[in-house]
Design a protein around this motif. Structure first.
Motif, PDB file in Angstrom:
ATOM      1  N   PHE A   7       0.836  -1.206   0.000  1.00  0.00           N
ATOM      2  CA  PHE A   7       0.000   0.000   0.000  1.00  0.00           C
ATOM      3  C   PHE A   7       0.869   1.253   0.000  1.00  0.00           C
ATOM      4  O   PHE A   7       0.615   2.202  -0.739  1.00  0.00           O
ATOM      5  CB  PHE A   7      -0.931   0.014   1.210  1.00  0.00           C
ATOM      6  CG  PHE A   7      -1.566   1.368   1.433  1.00  0.00           C
ATOM      7  CD1 PHE A   7      -2.562   1.835   0.587  1.00  0.00           C
ATOM      8  CD2 PHE A   7      -1.137   2.182   2.474  1.00  0.00           C
ATOM      9  CE1 PHE A   7      -3.129   3.082   0.770  1.00  0.00           C
ATOM     10  CE2 PHE A   7      -1.700   3.428   2.669  1.00  0.00           C
ATOM     11  CZ  PHE A   7      -2.701   3.885   1.813  1.00  0.00           C
ATOM     12  N   PHE A   8       1.904   1.267   0.835  1.00  0.00           N
ATOM     13  CA  PHE A   8       2.776   2.446   0.894  1.00  0.00           C
ATOM     14  C   PHE A   8       3.513   2.662  -0.431  1.00  0.00           C
ATOM     15  O   PHE A   8       3.728   3.800  -0.850  1.00  0.00           O
ATOM     16  CB  PHE A   8       3.773   2.317   2.048  1.00  0.00           C
ATOM     17  CG  PHE A   8       3.220   2.726   3.384  1.00  0.00           C
ATOM     18  CD1 PHE A   8       2.679   3.991   3.568  1.00  0.00           C
ATOM     19  CD2 PHE A   8       3.232   1.854   4.458  1.00  0.00           C
ATOM     20  CE1 PHE A   8       2.167   4.380   4.796  1.00  0.00           C
ATOM     21  CE2 PHE A   8       2.716   2.219   5.692  1.00  0.00           C
ATOM     22  CZ  PHE A   8       2.179   3.491   5.859  1.00  0.00           C
ATOM     23  N   LEU A  11       1.067   4.265  -2.621  1.00  0.00           N
ATOM     24  CA  LEU A  11       0.906   5.657  -2.213  1.00  0.00           C
ATOM     25  C   LEU A  11       2.054   6.510  -2.731  1.00  0.00           C
ATOM     26  O   LEU A  11       1.855   7.638  -3.209  1.00  0.00           O
ATOM     27  CB  LEU A  11       0.837   5.727  -0.684  1.00  0.00           C
ATOM     28  CG  LEU A  11       0.488   7.083  -0.074  1.00  0.00           C
ATOM     29  CD1 LEU A  11      -0.939   7.472  -0.411  1.00  0.00           C
ATOM     30  CD2 LEU A  11       0.680   7.041   1.446  1.00  0.00           C
ATOM     31  N   GLN A  12       3.267   5.974  -2.668  1.00  0.00           N
ATOM     32  CA  GLN A  12       4.433   6.705  -3.161  1.00  0.00           C
ATOM     33  C   GLN A  12       4.387   6.882  -4.674  1.00  0.00           C
ATOM     34  O   GLN A  12       4.770   7.928  -5.192  1.00  0.00           O
ATOM     35  CB  GLN A  12       5.709   5.959  -2.759  1.00  0.00           C
ATOM     36  CG  GLN A  12       7.003   6.674  -3.136  1.00  0.00           C
ATOM     37  CD  GLN A  12       8.226   5.866  -2.750  1.00  0.00           C
ATOM     38  OE1 GLN A  12       8.331   4.693  -3.072  1.00  0.00           O
ATOM     39  NE2 GLN A  12       9.146   6.490  -2.033  1.00  0.00           N
ATOM     40  N   THR A  15       1.091   9.316  -5.577  1.00  0.00           N
ATOM     41  CA  THR A  15       0.955  10.623  -4.945  1.00  0.00           C
ATOM     42  C   THR A  15       2.335  11.174  -4.605  1.00  0.00           C
ATOM     43  O   THR A  15       3.359  10.508  -4.793  1.00  0.00           O
ATOM     44  CB  THR A  15       0.128  10.547  -3.640  1.00  0.00           C
ATOM     45  OG1 THR A  15       0.915   9.953  -2.599  1.00  0.00           O
ATOM     46  CG2 THR A  15      -1.147   9.732  -3.839  1.00  0.00           C
ATOM     47  N   ILE A  19       6.369   8.403   2.567  1.00  0.00           N
ATOM     48  CA  ILE A  19       6.101   7.125   3.224  1.00  0.00           C
ATOM     49  C   ILE A  19       7.228   6.840   4.214  1.00  0.00           C
ATOM     50  O   ILE A  19       8.337   7.377   4.081  1.00  0.00           O
ATOM     51  CB  ILE A  19       5.978   5.975   2.205  1.00  0.00           C
ATOM     52  CG1 ILE A  19       7.308   5.732   1.489  1.00  0.00           C
ATOM     53  CG2 ILE A  19       4.865   6.260   1.204  1.00  0.00           C
ATOM     54  CD1 ILE A  19       7.310   4.481   0.619  1.00  0.00           C
ATOM     55  N   VAL A  40      -5.880   4.304  -2.489  1.00  0.00           N
ATOM     56  CA  VAL A  40      -5.163   5.579  -2.545  1.00  0.00           C
ATOM     57  C   VAL A  40      -6.135   6.695  -2.933  1.00  0.00           C
ATOM     58  O   VAL A  40      -6.088   7.805  -2.386  1.00  0.00           O
ATOM     59  CB  VAL A  40      -3.991   5.495  -3.546  1.00  0.00           C
ATOM     60  CG1 VAL A  40      -3.383   6.870  -3.785  1.00  0.00           C
ATOM     61  CG2 VAL A  40      -2.924   4.530  -3.041  1.00  0.00           C
ATOM     62  N   LEU A  43      -8.075   7.915   0.017  1.00  0.00           N
ATOM     63  CA  LEU A  43      -7.283   8.847   0.832  1.00  0.00           C
ATOM     64  C   LEU A  43      -7.245  10.224   0.182  1.00  0.00           C
ATOM     65  O   LEU A  43      -7.410  11.255   0.864  1.00  0.00           O
ATOM     66  CB  LEU A  43      -5.874   8.294   1.019  1.00  0.00           C
ATOM     67  CG  LEU A  43      -4.890   9.194   1.773  1.00  0.00           C
ATOM     68  CD1 LEU A  43      -5.396   9.493   3.179  1.00  0.00           C
ATOM     69  CD2 LEU A  43      -3.505   8.539   1.828  1.00  0.00           C
ATOM     70  N   ILE A  44      -7.038  10.275  -1.130  1.00  0.00           N
ATOM     71  CA  ILE A  44      -7.027  11.559  -1.831  1.00  0.00           C
ATOM     72  C   ILE A  44      -8.392  12.232  -1.724  1.00  0.00           C
ATOM     73  O   ILE A  44      -8.497  13.452  -1.517  1.00  0.00           O
ATOM     74  CB  ILE A  44      -6.631  11.360  -3.305  1.00  0.00           C
ATOM     75  CG1 ILE A  44      -5.184  10.885  -3.395  1.00  0.00           C
ATOM     76  CG2 ILE A  44      -6.801  12.657  -4.103  1.00  0.00           C
ATOM     77  CD1 ILE A  44      -4.780  10.406  -4.763  1.00  0.00           C
ATOM     78  N   THR A  76      -1.441  14.448  -6.399  1.00  0.00           N
ATOM     79  CA  THR A  76      -1.114  13.439  -7.418  1.00  0.00           C
ATOM     80  C   THR A  76      -0.086  13.933  -8.428  1.00  0.00           C
ATOM     81  O   THR A  76       0.164  13.255  -9.429  1.00  0.00           O
ATOM     82  CB  THR A  76      -2.386  13.025  -8.172  1.00  0.00           C
ATOM     83  OG1 THR A  76      -2.946  14.171  -8.816  1.00  0.00           O
ATOM     84  CG2 THR A  76      -3.415  12.439  -7.222  1.00  0.00           C
TER      85      THR A  76
END
Length: 256
Positions: A7-8, A11-12, A15, A19, A40, A43-44, A76
């Motif tokens: 997941f991280f 995310l990296q 976006t 992290i 993700v 979260l955004i 993003t």
């Protein structure tokens, strides 16, 4: 722990959010990042909705909406907006497959991309400022993850159109049924449940989903006919167009 690390990594990739250093990196995690794309997006959506809610306490509605849109683009790195502009340039300026792909790869934005982005952002702004104010936060929480889920459909079912390796291909070339199920369970279903909990009716949710799916299928047909698959830019285009389609579906059912 592996799922948290993946997941991280997603995310990296999707976006500009930092992290933790302990996450580390393995190439295999990046191949599974697409399964977390809708999460993700959730979260955004939460961050853009928070930006709108905070700004609207002190500022007029159009300014608060514009700030939420700016927050989404910043978070993003305007990756999806750039993809949409490239698709407009490629499909508007090229006819043969190789020419379309070459134009999309060019970092310069042409007239088709510029006009397309102005119209898309204008339509997005018009939809959000016209929606009832109580529906804006659930609309943002719905549109960001669901539009990214629509993009994962291309990764799951279509072939990657550009030969060779690329940054997008590292994420997009492998999406198993398990990863697609993860996208449904971690992003799509929570977004629908949260939007319904915050006041959006089943009718509004169905209209938003139907228009987003229709927009995605239309783009899929275009991509298959013109380039035989998809690229990273195509994913950005699907996300942007289906996001607007969701706002249109909500607008059609929530306004007199």
């Amino acid at each position: 722990m592996q799922a948290i690390r993946r997941f991280f990594i997603a995310l990296q990739f999707f976006t500009c959010l930092p992290i933790p250093r302990w996450v580390g990196f393995e190439a295999d995690w990046l191949r599974h990042a697409a399964g977390f794309f809708p999460l993700v997006g959730l979260l955004i959506g939460a961050l853009t909705a928070g930006t709108f809610a905070a700004a609207h306490l002190w500022l007029p509605l159009p300014v608060a909406v514009a700030l939420s849109m700016a927050a989404g683009a910043y978070l993003t790195r305007a990756m999806h907006e750039d993809g949409f502009a490239d698709v407009c340039d490629g499909f508007g300026g090229g006819w043969e497959r190789d020419r379309v792909l070459a134009i999309m790869k060019d970092s310069c934005v042409g007239s088709f991309g510029l006009v397309g982005m102005l119209l898309l952002l204008g339509l997005k702004f018009a939809c959000l400022t016209t929606l009832p104010v109580p529906a804006l936060v659930p609309a943002l929480l719905l549109a960001h993850p669901v539009s990214r889920f629509m993009a994962t459909i291309l990764i799951w079912r279509l072939d990657y159109a550009r030969p060779g390796e690329s940054k997008a291909r590292a994420v997009a070339q492998h999406m198993s049924g398990g990863d697609f199920a993860l996208a449904v369970l971690s992003g799509l279903l929570p977004a629908l449940a949260l939007a319904w909990r915050l006041g959006l009716s089943g009718r509004s949710l169905c209209a938003a989903l139907a228009l987003a799916l229709l927009a995605t299928l239309w783009l899929v047909r275009l991509f298959l006919r013109r380039i035989g698959g998809y690229t990273g830019d195509c994913l950005g285009a699907v996300q942007q167009v289906s996001e607007v389609a969701i706002y249109l579906g909500l607008l059609a059912t929530l306004t007199p």
